[in-house]
Design a protein around this motif. Structure first.
Motif, PDB file in Angstrom:
ATOM      1  N   GLY A 165       6.608 -13.538 -10.296  1.00 48.54           N
ATOM      2  CA  GLY A 165       6.709 -12.097 -10.544  1.00 48.54           C
ATOM      3  C   GLY A 165       6.275 -11.734 -11.954  1.00 48.54           C
ATOM      4  O   GLY A 165       5.593 -10.724 -12.169  1.00 48.54           O
ATOM      5  N   ASN A 179       5.575 -11.084  -0.142  1.00 47.01           N
ATOM      6  CA  ASN A 179       5.746 -12.338   0.585  1.00 47.01           C
ATOM      7  C   ASN A 179       5.953 -13.479  -0.393  1.00 47.01           C
ATOM      8  O   ASN A 179       5.286 -13.562  -1.423  1.00 47.01           O
ATOM      9  N   ILE A 231       2.464  -6.843  -4.331  1.00 47.11           N
ATOM     10  CA  ILE A 231       1.684  -5.632  -4.115  1.00 47.11           C
ATOM     11  C   ILE A 231       1.840  -4.714  -5.312  1.00 47.11           C
ATOM     12  O   ILE A 231       2.962  -4.401  -5.744  1.00 47.11           O
TER      13      ILE A 231
HETATM   14  C1  LIG Z   1      12.029  -5.434 -13.999  1.00 50.43           C
HETATM   15  C2  LIG Z   1      11.169  -6.121 -14.968  1.00 50.43           C
HETATM   16  C3  LIG Z   1      11.860  -7.423 -15.358  1.00 50.43           C
HETATM   17  C4  LIG Z   1      10.863  -8.428 -15.979  1.00 50.43           C
HETATM   18  C5  LIG Z   1      11.541  -9.743 -16.137  1.00 50.43           C
HETATM   19  C6  LIG Z   1      10.580 -10.889 -16.113  1.00 50.43           C
HETATM   20  C7  LIG Z   1       9.902 -10.997 -14.787  1.00 50.43           C
HETATM   21  C8  LIG Z   1      10.869 -10.880 -13.662  1.00 50.43           C
HETATM   22  C9  LIG Z   1      10.126 -10.612 -12.364  1.00 50.43           C
HETATM   23  C10 LIG Z   1      11.119 -10.360 -11.266  1.00 50.43           C
HETATM   24  C11 LIG Z   1      10.375 -10.214  -9.942  1.00 50.43           C
HETATM   25  C12 LIG Z   1      11.331  -9.856  -8.858  1.00 50.43           C
HETATM   26  C13 LIG Z   1      10.546  -9.185  -7.756  1.00 50.43           C
HETATM   27  C14 LIG Z   1      11.483  -8.664  -6.698  1.00 50.43           C
HETATM   28  O1  LIG Z   1      12.559  -9.103  -6.565  1.00 50.43           O
HETATM   29  S1  LIG Z   1      10.866  -7.430  -5.679  1.00 50.43           S
HETATM   30  C15 LIG Z   1      12.172  -7.252  -4.473  1.00 50.43           C
HETATM   31  C16 LIG Z   1      11.824  -7.849  -3.157  1.00 50.43           C
HETATM   32  N1  LIG Z   1      10.727  -7.096  -2.551  1.00 50.43           N
HETATM   33  C17 LIG Z   1      10.934  -5.972  -1.901  1.00 50.43           C
HETATM   34  O2  LIG Z   1      12.031  -5.500  -1.739  1.00 50.43           O
HETATM   35  C18 LIG Z   1       9.686  -5.326  -1.371  1.00 50.43           C
HETATM   36  C19 LIG Z   1       9.951  -4.547  -0.089  1.00 50.43           C
HETATM   37  N2  LIG Z   1       8.657  -4.110   0.451  1.00 50.43           N
HETATM   38  C20 LIG Z   1       8.085  -2.964   0.017  1.00 50.43           C
HETATM   39  O3  LIG Z   1       8.653  -2.235  -0.769  1.00 50.43           O
HETATM   40  C21 LIG Z   1       6.709  -2.680   0.539  1.00 50.43           C
HETATM   41  O4  LIG Z   1       6.470  -3.360   1.735  1.00 50.43           O
HETATM   42  C22 LIG Z   1       5.595  -3.092  -0.498  1.00 50.43           C
HETATM   43  C23 LIG Z   1       5.788  -2.294  -1.796  1.00 50.43           C
HETATM   44  C24 LIG Z   1       5.606  -4.596  -0.786  1.00 50.43           C
HETATM   45  C25 LIG Z   1       4.234  -2.753   0.096  1.00 50.43           C
HETATM   46  O5  LIG Z   1       4.286  -1.441   0.576  1.00 50.43           O
HETATM   47  P1  LIG Z   1       3.116  -0.398   0.277  1.00 50.43           P
HETATM   48  O6  LIG Z   1       3.381   0.796   1.122  1.00 50.43           O
HETATM   49  O7  LIG Z   1       2.972  -0.196  -1.178  1.00 50.43           O
HETATM   50  O8  LIG Z   1       1.814  -1.158   0.754  1.00 50.43           O
HETATM   51  P2  LIG Z   1       1.254  -1.315   2.241  1.00 50.43           P
HETATM   52  O9  LIG Z   1       2.310  -1.567   3.229  1.00 50.43           O
HETATM   53  O10 LIG Z   1       0.300  -0.186   2.455  1.00 50.43           O
HETATM   54  O11 LIG Z   1       0.426  -2.663   2.090  1.00 50.43           O
HETATM   55  C26 LIG Z   1      -0.647  -2.747   1.171  1.00 50.43           C
HETATM   56  C27 LIG Z   1      -1.474  -3.952   1.584  1.00 50.43           C
HETATM   57  O12 LIG Z   1      -0.658  -5.138   1.430  1.00 50.43           O
HETATM   58  C28 LIG Z   1      -0.522  -5.780   2.697  1.00 50.43           C
HETATM   59  N3  LIG Z   1       0.828  -6.303   2.805  1.00 50.43           N
HETATM   60  C29 LIG Z   1       1.979  -5.622   2.539  1.00 50.43           C
HETATM   61  N4  LIG Z   1       3.035  -6.429   2.733  1.00 50.43           N
HETATM   62  C30 LIG Z   1       2.535  -7.607   3.154  1.00 50.43           C
HETATM   63  C31 LIG Z   1       3.120  -8.832   3.515  1.00 50.43           C
HETATM   64  N5  LIG Z   1       4.456  -9.023   3.482  1.00 50.43           N
HETATM   65  N6  LIG Z   1       2.322  -9.860   3.865  1.00 50.43           N
HETATM   66  C32 LIG Z   1       0.968  -9.711   3.888  1.00 50.43           C
HETATM   67  N7  LIG Z   1       0.346  -8.573   3.521  1.00 50.43           N
HETATM   68  C33 LIG Z   1       1.126  -7.534   3.187  1.00 50.43           C
HETATM   69  C34 LIG Z   1      -0.803  -4.722   3.746  1.00 50.43           C
HETATM   70  O13 LIG Z   1      -1.254  -5.287   4.969  1.00 50.43           O
HETATM   71  C35 LIG Z   1      -1.878  -3.914   3.047  1.00 50.43           C
HETATM   72  O14 LIG Z   1      -3.087  -4.618   3.155  1.00 50.43           O
HETATM   73  P3  LIG Z   1      -4.443  -3.860   3.531  1.00 50.43           P
HETATM   74  O15 LIG Z   1      -4.211  -3.282   4.901  1.00 50.43           O
HETATM   75  O16 LIG Z   1      -4.652  -2.804   2.475  1.00 50.43           O
HETATM   76  O17 LIG Z   1      -5.516  -4.908   3.515  1.00 50.43           O
END
Ligand SMILES: CCCCCCCCCCCCCC(=O)SCCNC(=O)CCNC(=O)[C@H](O)C(C)(C)COP(=O)(O)OP(=O)(O)OC[C@H]1O[C@@H](n2cnc3c(N)ncnc32)[C@H](O)[C@@H]1OP(=O)(O)O
Length: 246
Positions: A165, A179, A231
């Motif tokens: 991430g 994913n 994403i």
């Molecule tokens: C906070 C900062 C702290 C920093 C600290 C240091 C770093 C820490 C970091 C911490 C990190 C912690 C991180 C965490 O904990 S993140 C928390 C866990 N994740 C979630 O809860 C995400 C839940 N899902 C969503 O919100 C939406 O589905 C997202 C935003 C992901 C996409 O919804 P959106 O409406 O925006 O997009 P779309 O549906 O039009 O899709 C767009 C394209 O993507 C393709 N696609 C979508 N999903 C999949 C899939 N599963 N496999 C394969 N492909 C997939 C899809 O086919 C399409 O492709 P195409 O048709 O255009 O070709």
């Protein structure tokens, strides 16, 4: 498949280097460590929250040895230590944090949800901006137990998710995990130190593809390997989306 974490581990030993995941630059002597993502100018230097990505007495000799090697390499900016706070919002640049004045105060960044040193996630991440790569030094504590004596698979997933991430955020800004696919190859003993070595493989439109390997200190044991898809979020963001911004 040999990857950077192998070379990282081996890089600790004088005269050894190999870096299929990216060149192992070896220890260098130069200027002071650089700040996280270059966004530090946006942070207030006063009243900063505690940075947990710094050595504490719970860190083992292996953890300290690796930390010191990376800290040395950070001196010329090749690698950058990433500060770590116990609230997600504190990772954000000041301009973004302003939007979070009203957020609830009782939240904790998942990996920083224990107060006592050494019992949970002890980790520090180093970013190599050129390689779009982050190596996380991870020492799982006793409260991360799964099978007796070993780290819980969910805790391993959490540290992998956070490490890849971080790479995705560096490469693409506001992102969320879509994913995460993990193969667990060998259990990680509690209290040991592993290297979580992740990199951006490619970016296609809004999709950020990443891969990761988790290896022990000498690089000989592959504990886990993973691929991830993040994403990039629309710029018309919700607060949740803003929270993913570096
Ligand atoms: C906070 C900062 C702290 C920093 C600290 C240091 C770093 C820490 C970091 C911490 C990190 C912690 C991180 C965490 O904990 S993140 C928390 C866990 N994740 C979630 O809860 C995400 C839940 N899902 C969503 O919100 C939406 O589905 C997202 C935003 C992901 C996409 O919804 P959106 O409406 O925006 O997009 P779309 O549906 O039009 O899709 C767009 C394209 O993507 C393709 N696609 C979508 N999903 C999949 C899939 N599963 N496999 C394969 N492909 C997939 C899809 O086919 C399409 O492709 P195409 O048709 O255009 O070709």
């Amino acid at each position: 498949m040999l990857r950077g974490c192998v070379s990282l581990a081996r890089g600790l030993r004088p005269g050894l280097r190999a870096a299929p995941h990216g060149a192992w630059p070896g220890p260098r002597l130069a200027a002071a460590p650089q700040p996280f993502w270059g966004h530090t100018a946006g942070f207030s230097q006063l009243g900063r929250p505690k940075d947990f990505a710094l050595p504490n007495p719970s860190w083992s000799q292996d953890m300290m040895s690796l930390y010191n090697k990376f800290a040395e390499m950070a001196k010329d900016g090749t690698w950058k230590r990433i500060p770590s706070y116990d609230r997600s919002v504190d990772h954000l640049p000041e301009r973004v944090r302003q939007a979070f004045k009203e957020v609830r105060q009782d939240t904790r960044f998942f990996l920083r949800n224990t107060d006592a040193e050494g019992i949970g996630f002890e980790y520090v991440m180093f970013l190599n901006p050129t390689e779009k790569r982050i190596v996380c030094l991870f020492q799982p504590g006793p409260y991360l137990e799964g099978v007796s004596g070993f780290a819980h698979g969910g805790s391993i997933a959490a540290i992998i998710d956070s490490t890849v991430g971080g790479c995705a955020i560096f490469a693409a800004g506001k992102v969320m995990t879509a994913n995460l696919s993990i193969n667990y190859r060998n259990p990680i003993p509690l209290g040991s130190v592993v290297l979580v070595d992740s990199k951006v493989d490619r970016i296609e439109g809004r999709k950020v593809f990443l891969s990761c390997e988790v290896r022990n200190v000498d690089g000989q044991t592959l504990h886990a390997e993973a691929t991830a898809l993040f994403i990039q979020l629309d710029t018309k963001t919700s607060q949740q989306q803003e929270a993913c911004s570096p």
